[in-house]
Motif scaffolding. Structure first.
Motif, short mmCIF file in Angstrom:
data_model
loop_
_atom_site.label_atom_id
_atom_site.label_comp_id
_atom_site.label_asym_id
_atom_site.label_seq_id
_atom_site.Cartn_x
_atom_site.Cartn_y
_atom_site.Cartn_z
N GLY A 102 -8.92 7.14 -4.90
CA GLY A 102 -8.47 5.91 -5.28
C GLY A 102 -7.41 5.04 -4.64
N LYS A 103 -6.46 5.82 -4.12
CA LYS A 103 -5.21 5.35 -3.38
C LYS A 103 -5.89 4.57 -2.05
CE LYS A 103 -2.84 9.33 -3.05
NZ LYS A 103 -1.64 10.15 -2.79
N ILE A 104 -6.91 5.20 -1.46
CA ILE A 104 -7.30 4.50 -0.25
C ILE A 104 -8.35 3.52 -0.75
CG2 ILE A 104 -9.14 4.84 1.62
CD1 ILE A 104 -8.24 8.03 1.60
N ALA A 105 -9.05 3.45 -1.78
CA ALA A 105 -10.04 2.27 -2.16
C ALA A 105 -9.01 1.29 -2.55
CB ALA A 105 -10.74 2.56 -3.49
N ALA A 153 0.39 0.81 -9.54
CA ALA A 153 -0.20 -0.56 -8.64
C ALA A 153 -0.20 -1.64 -9.40
CB ALA A 153 -1.40 0.00 -7.86
N LEU A 154 -1.03 -1.62 -10.77
CA LEU A 154 -1.06 -2.75 -11.53
C LEU A 154 -0.07 -3.23 -11.90
CD1 LEU A 154 -3.81 -1.36 -13.82
CD2 LEU A 154 -4.07 -3.28 -12.28
N ASP A 155 1.22 -2.52 -12.15
CA ASP A 155 2.45 -3.23 -12.62
C ASP A 155 3.16 -3.87 -11.43
OD1 ASP A 155 2.25 -2.22 -15.04
OD2 ASP A 155 3.58 -0.23 -14.68
N ARG A 156 3.07 -3.55 -10.07
CA ARG A 156 3.78 -4.03 -9.19
C ARG A 156 2.74 -5.13 -8.35
NH1 ARG A 156 6.05 1.18 -5.98
NH2 ARG A 156 7.63 1.73 -7.31
N ASP A 157 1.50 -5.48 -9.02
CA ASP A 157 0.76 -6.49 -8.54
C ASP A 157 0.07 -6.14 -7.03
OD1 ASP A 157 0.74 -8.10 -10.77
OD2 ASP A 157 2.53 -9.09 -10.22
N GLU A 158 -0.23 -4.82 -6.92
CA GLU A 158 -0.62 -4.41 -5.63
C GLU A 158 -2.26 -4.23 -5.54
OE1 GLU A 158 3.39 -1.71 -4.67
OE2 GLU A 158 1.48 -0.59 -5.07
N VAL A 159 -2.94 -4.58 -6.66
CA VAL A 159 -4.42 -4.74 -6.70
C VAL A 159 -4.98 -5.63 -6.18
CG1 VAL A 159 -6.04 -3.98 -8.40
CG2 VAL A 159 -4.19 -2.56 -8.73
N PRO A 160 -5.91 -5.72 -5.41
CA PRO A 160 -6.74 -6.88 -5.19
C PRO A 160 -7.37 -7.52 -6.43
CG PRO A 160 -7.21 -5.32 -3.64
CD PRO A 160 -6.23 -4.59 -4.50
N GLU A 190 -9.78 -9.07 -7.23
CA GLU A 190 -11.24 -8.85 -7.41
C GLU A 190 -11.54 -7.39 -7.90
OE1 GLU A 190 -10.62 -8.14 -3.14
OE2 GLU A 190 -10.07 -9.46 -4.29
N PHE A 191 -10.47 -6.62 -7.98
CA PHE A 191 -10.76 -5.24 -8.56
C PHE A 191 -9.84 -5.11 -9.82
CE2 PHE A 191 -11.30 -3.94 -3.79
CZ PHE A 191 -12.55 -4.12 -3.98
N ILE A 192 -9.04 -5.98 -10.20
CA ILE A 192 -8.25 -5.65 -11.54
C ILE A 192 -9.04 -5.29 -12.37
CG2 ILE A 192 -6.79 -6.74 -12.94
CD1 ILE A 192 -5.47 -8.28 -10.45
N GLU A 193 -9.98 -6.38 -12.94
CA GLU A 193 -10.75 -5.97 -14.28
C GLU A 193 -11.50 -4.45 -14.05
OE1 GLU A 193 -14.14 -7.98 -17.18
OE2 GLU A 193 -14.06 -8.34 -14.89
N SER A 194 -12.18 -4.23 -12.92
CA SER A 194 -12.77 -2.88 -12.64
C SER A 194 -11.83 -1.65 -12.88
CB SER A 194 -13.73 -2.94 -11.53
OG SER A 194 -12.78 -2.89 -10.34
N LEU A 195 -10.84 -1.97 -12.33
CA LEU A 195 -9.64 -0.84 -12.27
C LEU A 195 -9.35 -0.52 -13.77
CD1 LEU A 195 -8.13 1.35 -10.75
CD2 LEU A 195 -6.21 -0.58 -10.44
N HIS A 196 -9.04 -1.59 -14.60
CA HIS A 196 -8.72 -1.45 -15.94
C HIS A 196 -9.86 -0.74 -16.83
CE1 HIS A 196 -4.72 -3.20 -16.79
NE2 HIS A 196 -5.17 -4.42 -15.92
#
Length: 924
Positions: free
Chosen positions: A190-193, A240-247, A249-255
């Motif tokens: 996950g960290k790499i992705a 990562a979500l709290d720090r806005d470090e997620v691209p 296009e992946f925010i919804e899928s990560l949630h």
């Protein structure tokens, strides 16, 4: 020679699979690789099988048992390849796996991870494709469009036997999380992705063996102590979500990936009866993709599962009730009271001291009870405030003859009552029976087994502890047993314990009566565990009093400790789980019970018959347990004891390290200096100093060095006046090594020990270390013991509250200079050493900001042998925050390389100057 690919294989007890795994690598069509097998302290023939392979590309690294994550990271540290290929020791590759990966290297050089498709082989021998979702159909290879969407709906697109990662990226994301024994592979992927695309090929590259034995995930699937929050990638993703470090296009899928994990864990919590946690997860779970799955779990939680439990409970109750309605005829036993001596009724000069009834249950132990009674007469406690009640429990050794000397030696103040019974009631019922003979003015009960001898100050120390803790709801105080201390865990600061041994303990009478004494359904083994837990359910606390010593004369052979089935611990293990545990606890215990039945250990005798008898008999106890649960329904909800296999609560390793049984003269004992370095964390420092205050060793000086401005002096002056403390504030931050050297300069002790502000010592820590080093001082100038590592999260500074995430025994290694050069296995608070080592070899190297203790141990090891004491006597706390952990790991990596470089040459140097030895500026 540098290889393109380094294959990392963690090995732990895989003798049946490791040869297959290695052959699958050696048969690759792509041959530019090296194989690094990291043995995690296997106990089988696995390492020997690896050594039998003659291929020079295979390297075997051996380490202490620290888990697969540490083993993989250790392997990567030794790797020379540009790419890291992961492979578990029970899986296998197809011959073209690395060839496919090499093709992906060339096509997608910017990817952070490369993987082939894999099949899962189950126990029936069938192999089926992993459940891939949202990846273009086969035949296809390319960059996975949305890794987290694929992971949410199916199996992970990569696993720990198909994944290849560029080494620089592996190190960039921090490798595997070594604080987690669950989900560490998903965390790495996950960290790499989150940062890089993932390349994937539909060509079959590996077989993932679910049919292998000793799989780590099989262990965790049956473990109830794991929690949703224990999955490391959940923490990583939320940060990562709290720090806005997620691209974007992946925010919804990560949630949604997190939501899917929440639903799965809610289902697991429901199965194990932890409804509150299941509700909490489902209430915060917001999902668009998995609403159906969420509704199914809610339905199961509300209706289906409670109905299943109700039907099972009714079945168990009816079965037990039928047995209970037709018991064998019970004969009321006659009881005789023989008054051997009547206490004199007179005014007590020490009116503040309470009257105490000493209750002794004996069974054919006339030889021991003479010494036990004699020890009562040696007590410093006023004898006219004592009364002794002995219950015979069907003794056949003329116990009265052992009691008469007590009357003759008695000064006429302590009364003794002997109760003869015609059958063995068991310990609990015997104590309850003795309570009927206790006079009305008795305030406390001292339970004393007949093989226990009191020291003259034992009762004084127990009563003193009772007085000082009574307002905090402590109502049971347990003695420290010698020569072998009971190994259960207790809090090093508060001395609170989860259960108290009834071998020798003080109980407040009103509390005893409130919980209605011992459970008379238990006639052997664990009646004290049951009593302790009911005390805690009633809102009381239990204390371990290490200064109150008792000498046990039982003929214990430390080399032969095991389960004694004649005492029915397995039978009453069921009973306790029915009373206090969950349905899951009973099921797990049943599994282990029957595994014991079919695989009887060699040290058991004829025992299947006994096991079967215990299993059948436990049904008789079920109605009593259910009655208790119904009666205590309200209080039992907030009380959840810990069941560990056949045991109860947490135990510390080192039960059979003999401890001193002699009286100690403070002036004759060598002084020990404990050096405490602090950076102004008041809560931690207060606890560290309290753990020093709790030490049983009397001759200690404490040096507190604050690496900064004076912020702790007022607290030390006001709250620790009873300790011999020297306090030094450095004014500004100079670093750990400088602060440690200042503490050394201020010390005057014969022996030194370090205790950082966030570490704690168990009460007997210094005493055991001094005893060991003084016995072997001609050969050994440094001794070290074992410690728990405790991941800790501080919740608030004032008041000081924190949460601990487990107790992990990280280091348990015998002294070996070569191993010490490779890694530090002696936490700083574990070592106690002779002052002469400081004078000859110097203190800390002040150029080191971390691992300064490791550097010092290496230098000291060139001057003396070390000795390990195999017992846990301390704990050190690390931050549970993954960011702080990664920062700490990077700092250690930097200074680990510096220390290794410092001692990088061979040990052939025969002449080392005094200055070189003190600074470590020489090659070993």
């Amino acid at each position: 020679m540098k290889h393109t690919v380094s294959v990392i294989i963690p090995l732990y007890n895989k003798e049946n699979e490791i040869a297959r795994t290695l052959n699958s690598v050696l048969c690759q069509t792509f041959q530019d690789f090296e194989i690094i097998v990291v043995d995690d302290d296997s106990s089988d023939k696995g390492p020997a099988i690896v050594k039998s392979f003659s291929d020079p590309r295979i390297t075997l690294i051996e380490q202490e048992h620290r888990g697969a994550s540490y083993a993989r990271n250790n392997g990567v540290n030794h790797a020379t390849g540009e790419y890291i290929a992961l492979l578990d020791a029970d899986d296998e590759w197809m011959p073209n796996h690395l060839e496919i990966i090499n093709r992906l290297f060339l096509q997608f050089p910017g990817a952070g991870m490369y993987a082939t498709a894999y099949k899962i082989q189950t126990a029936d021998g069938k192999a089926q494709w992993a459940n891939y979702k949202y990846i273009p159909d086969s035949p296809w290879e390319g960059l996975i469009p949305d890794y987290f969407k694929s992971a949410a709906f199916g199996h992970l697109p990569v696993n720990a036997s198909t994944c290849v990662v560029p080494k620089k990226i592996f190190l960039e994301v921090g490798g595997f999380s070594e604080n987690s024994w669950w989900g560490e592979d998903a965390d790495l992927f996950g960290k790499i992705a989150l940062k890089y695309p993932v390349a994937f090929s539909w060509e079959l590259g590996a077989i993932y063996h679910w049919d292998a034995k000793n799989r780590m995930c099989d262990t965790f699937n049956s473990t109830t102590s794991l929690h949703f929050e224990d999955e490391p990638f959940i923490r990583t993703a939320r940060i990562a979500l709290d720090r806005d470090e997620v691209p974007s296009e992946f925010i919804e899928s990560l949630h949604e990936y997190i939501a899917k994990r929440e639903i799965n864990w809610a289902r697991r919590y429901t199965y194990t009866g932890r409804y509150d946690k299941a509700w909490a997860l489902l209430n915060r779970c917001n999902t668009k993709w998995f609403t159906k799955e969420k509704r199914n779990v809610l339905f199961y939680l509300k209706y289906r599962y409670p109905l299943v439990l109700l039907l099972m409970d009714v079945r168990i109750f009816l079965r037990g009730l039928i047995t209970h309605l037709f018991p064998s005829l019970k004969i009321k036993n006659g009881v005789q009271s023989i008054q051997l001596f009547s206490p004199l009724q007179r005014l007590i000069p020490t009116a503040k001291l309470p009257k105490i009834a000493v209750i002794m249950v004996t069974g054919n132990s006339g030889n021991c009870i003479k010494d036990a009674l004699a020890s009562i007469l040696r007590l410093d406690y006023p004898h006219d405030l004592l009364e002794v009640i002995v219950i015979g429990n069907a003794s056949k050794d003329h116990i009265e003859q052992a009691l008469y000397p007590f009357s003759q030696d008695n000064t006429g103040k302590t009364g003794i009552t002997f109760i003869r019974d015609v059958q063995n009631y068991g310990f609990g019922k015997a104590v309850n029976l003795a309570m009927q003979e206790v006079t009305a003015d008795v305030q406390y009960l001292l339970l004393l087994k007949s093989d226990c001898n009191l020291y003259k100050d034992t009762l004084n120390n127990l009563v003193s502890s009772a007085f000082s803790t009574f307002d905090r709801e402590f109502r049971m105080w347990e003695c420290r047993q010698l020569p072998y201390e009971h190994p259960k865990y207790y809090n090093p600061v508060t001395l609170e314990t989860t259960w108290s041994s009834a071998a020798c303990c003080l109980i407040e009478r009103c509390a005893f009566e409130k919980v209605k004494g011992f459970d008379e359904n238990i006639i052997s083994s664990i009646e004290d565990v049951d009593f302790s837990w009911r005390m805690r359910m009633a809102g009381y606390h239990l204390m371990y009093v290490p200064t109150a010593r008792v000498l046990r004369n039982s003929s214990i052979d430390p080399a032969r400790i095991g389960v004694t089935m004649d005492d029915y611990p397995l039978l009453y293990g069921y009973y306790l789980r029915y009373k206090f545990g969950s349905f899951r606890d009973v099921v797990r215990y049943t599994k282990s019970f029957w595994s014991l039945f079919f695989v009887v250990p060699e040290n058991f005798g004829s025992e299947r018959t006994i096991l079967m008898y215990q299993f059948l008999k436990h049904f008789i106890l079920i109605p009593y347990a259910l009655h208790f649960r119904i009666k205590e329904k309200e209080t039992s909800r907030s009380f959840k004891p810990l069941f560990l296999n056949h045991d109860y609560e947490l135990h510390r390793p080192g039960a059979f390290v003999a401890q001193s049984i002699e009286e100690s003269n403070r002036n004759a004992l060598p002084k020990v200096s404990i050096i405490v370095r602090t950076i102004g964390r008041k809560g931690f420092l207060h606890e560290a100093l309290t753990s020093i205050r709790n030490q049983t060793y009397p001759n200690i000086e404490t040096i507190v060095v604050e690496d900064g401005m004076d912020t702790m002096h007022e607290m030390i002056q006001s709250q620790f006046k009873d300790l011999e403390i020297k306090y030094v504030a450095l004014g500004e931050n100079h670093g750990r090594s400088y602060a440690g050297n200042v503490g050394i300069e201020q010390s005057t002790g014969n022996f030194l020990r370090f205790l950082d502000e966030d570490d704690l010592l168990f009460a007997h820590s210094v005493e055991i270390a001094v005893r060991c080093i003084t016995k072997n001082l001609e050969k050994v100038k440094l001794v070290y013991d074992l410690a728990y590592m405790v991941p800790t999260k501080v919740l608030s500074e004032n008041p000081f509250h924190y949460h601990e995430y487990g107790h992990i025994l990280m280091h348990n290694e015998e002294f070996n200079r070569e191993n010490l050069l490779n890694h530090n296995y002696i936490p700083i608070q574990c070592a106690l050493f002779d002052r002469h080592l400081i004078e000859k070899c110097g203190g800390f190297d002040e150029s080191l900001e971390a691992l300064e203790d490791w550097d010092m141990w290496i230098r000291y090891s060139m001057n003396t042998d070390f000795q390990k004491i195999p017992i846990v006597t301390s704990l050190y706390r690390i931050s549970s925050d993954p960011i702080a952990h990664e920062k700490r790991k990077k700092l250690h990596d930097i200074f680990r390389s510096r220390v290794k470089k410092k001692y990088s040459s061979t040990t052939s140097s025969s002449s080392i100057t005094s200055r070189q030895l003190k600074t470590g500026l020489y090659s070993l």
